[in-house]
Write a protein that holds these residues in place. Structure first.
Motif, PDB file in Angstrom:
ATOM      1  N   GLU A  74     -13.992  16.063 -35.942  1.00 36.68           N
ATOM      2  CA  GLU A  74     -15.252  16.532 -36.546  1.00 36.68           C
ATOM      3  C   GLU A  74     -15.104  17.955 -37.089  1.00 36.68           C
ATOM      4  OE1 GLU A  74     -17.826  14.903 -37.316  1.00 36.68           O
ATOM      5  OE2 GLU A  74     -17.598  13.070 -36.148  1.00 36.68           O
ATOM      6  N   LEU A  77     -12.624  12.600 -26.029  1.00 39.38           N
ATOM      7  CA  LEU A  77     -13.775  13.320 -26.582  1.00 39.38           C
ATOM      8  C   LEU A  77     -13.326  14.597 -27.299  1.00 39.38           C
ATOM      9  CD1 LEU A  77     -16.424  12.967 -23.721  1.00 39.38           C
ATOM     10  CD2 LEU A  77     -16.576  11.993 -26.020  1.00 39.38           C
ATOM     11  N   GLN A  87     -11.957  13.711 -30.611  1.00 41.21           N
ATOM     12  CA  GLN A  87     -13.069  13.433 -31.519  1.00 41.21           C
ATOM     13  C   GLN A  87     -13.686  14.732 -32.046  1.00 41.21           C
ATOM     14  OE1 GLN A  87     -16.005  10.355 -30.310  1.00 41.21           O
ATOM     15  NE2 GLN A  87     -14.598   9.930 -28.624  1.00 41.21           N
ATOM     16  N   LEU A  88     -13.819  15.702 -31.159  1.00 42.68           N
ATOM     17  CA  LEU A  88     -14.366  16.996 -31.573  1.00 42.68           C
ATOM     18  C   LEU A  88     -13.452  17.652 -32.608  1.00 42.68           C
ATOM     19  CD1 LEU A  88     -16.459  19.267 -31.295  1.00 42.68           C
ATOM     20  CD2 LEU A  88     -15.124  20.143 -29.349  1.00 42.68           C
ATOM     21  N   TYR A 146     -23.398  15.957 -30.190  1.00 41.59           N
ATOM     22  CA  TYR A 146     -23.330  14.675 -29.465  1.00 41.59           C
ATOM     23  C   TYR A 146     -22.070  14.639 -28.590  1.00 41.59           C
ATOM     24  CZ  TYR A 146     -23.081   9.646 -28.591  1.00 41.59           C
ATOM     25  OH  TYR A 146     -22.998   8.423 -27.982  1.00 41.59           O
ATOM     26  N   ILE A 147     -20.945  15.072 -29.141  1.00 40.18           N
ATOM     27  CA  ILE A 147     -19.681  15.073 -28.390  1.00 40.18           C
ATOM     28  C   ILE A 147     -19.733  16.101 -27.260  1.00 40.18           C
ATOM     29  CG2 ILE A 147     -17.196  15.518 -28.532  1.00 40.18           C
ATOM     30  CD1 ILE A 147     -17.384  14.548 -31.490  1.00 40.18           C
TER      31      ILE A 147
END
Length: 275
Positions: free
Chosen positions: A151, A144, A147-148, A121-122
């Motif tokens: 994760e 982003l 965020q990656l 999604y990212i």
């Protein structure tokens, strides 16, 4: 002619239907994230060979020697990110964030299905943002990327199945060769010497090494030597001629040609830019 400047962040998605092996930029001054969307690949990194499958992710640190080659069916699809250290430096400091894999050797992940969905999604959001050239693109991509990273950290914390290196008899033989080249790169090495050392013909030795790592022996040896030369240029005041001799080159001219081919600049330019 001056080199064209690369952007501080770039992401690309590529689907290939036929055999493909990397042929350039086997190590570089940027970080790299490789995510396999479909297919299988062989991946050489940190002196070992790994088989990657759909959903596997590799974080490659700066100046780590790596290469990907075909495995099984040649069809594969991957997403690749390259970014400079400066791209996230201030943002990480502002949020008081740290990610251990930024300062260690490469990170290999085999996320579960749920984690794969979050990662993809990212990645697709990054691809869309890069393509559309909207306002405030850089901070959007920076957030982003953070965020990656989060994760990736989470996937590592709950990793169920670490990616183990290949360990067939042939690959173990190649690991022996790699260890030998790493230890003796400063010496005068010939195919005949390597053939005698490993008790196999020079023809088979060259074919086995290339098929397993994606590198020819000469390519691999040059990368080891230039990487050490870069370290010496950056951290010592040793003369360039002495560095050439100490890293196994038989002439300063040969050293200069190989260095410029790999580092894209002369030894003196490299020293000036990295001191």
């Amino acid at each position: 002619m001056e080199q064209e400047l690369e952007p501080p962040f770039i992401i690309e998605q590529i689907k290939r239907a036929g055999p493909f092996s990397m042929d350039s930029d086997h190590y570089h001054d940027t970080y790299e994230i490789y995510y396999l969307l479909a297919g299988e690949r062989s991946y050489y990194i940190n002196n070992l060979i790994y088989t990657l499958r759909k959903g596997d992710l590799i974080f490659i640190n700066k100046n780590e020697l790596h290469r990907t080659t075909s495995k099984g069916s040649a069809r594969h699809e991957r997403i690749l990110i390259n970014f400079e250290e400066s791209f996230l430096q201030k943002t990480l400091a502002n949020y008081d964030l740290s990610f251990p894999f930024l300062s260690t050797q490469s990170l290999l992940l085999r996320p579960g299905v749920h984690e794969q969905g979050a990662i993809e999604y990212i990645l697709f959001a990054m691809l869309k943002e890069q393509e559309e050239h909207r306002s405030q693109q850089i901070p959007y991509l920076q957030t982003l990327l953070i965020q990656l990273f989060i994760e990736m950290n989470r996937a590592q914390e709950i990793s169920r199945e670490p990616i183990a290196p290949e360990s067939s008899e042939k690959q173990l033989k190649v690991y022996e060769m790699i260890d030998y080249l790493q230890a003796h790169y400063a010496e005068k090495l010939t195919l005949d010497l390597l053939s005698e050392t490993f008790f196999i013909s020079s023809t088979y030795l060259c074919r086995l090494f290339k098929q397993t790592t994606g590198f020819t022996i000469v390519e691999y040896l040059n990368y080891i030597r230039i990487k050490e030369a870069q370290r010496l240029l950056q951290s010592t005041n040793t003369k360039v001629t002495t560095i050439a001799e100490n890293t196994g080159f038989d002439s300063i001219a040969h050293f200069g040609r190989v260095f410029k081919h790999i580092a894209k600049r002369s030894p003196l330019q490299y020293r000036k830019q990295n001191r």
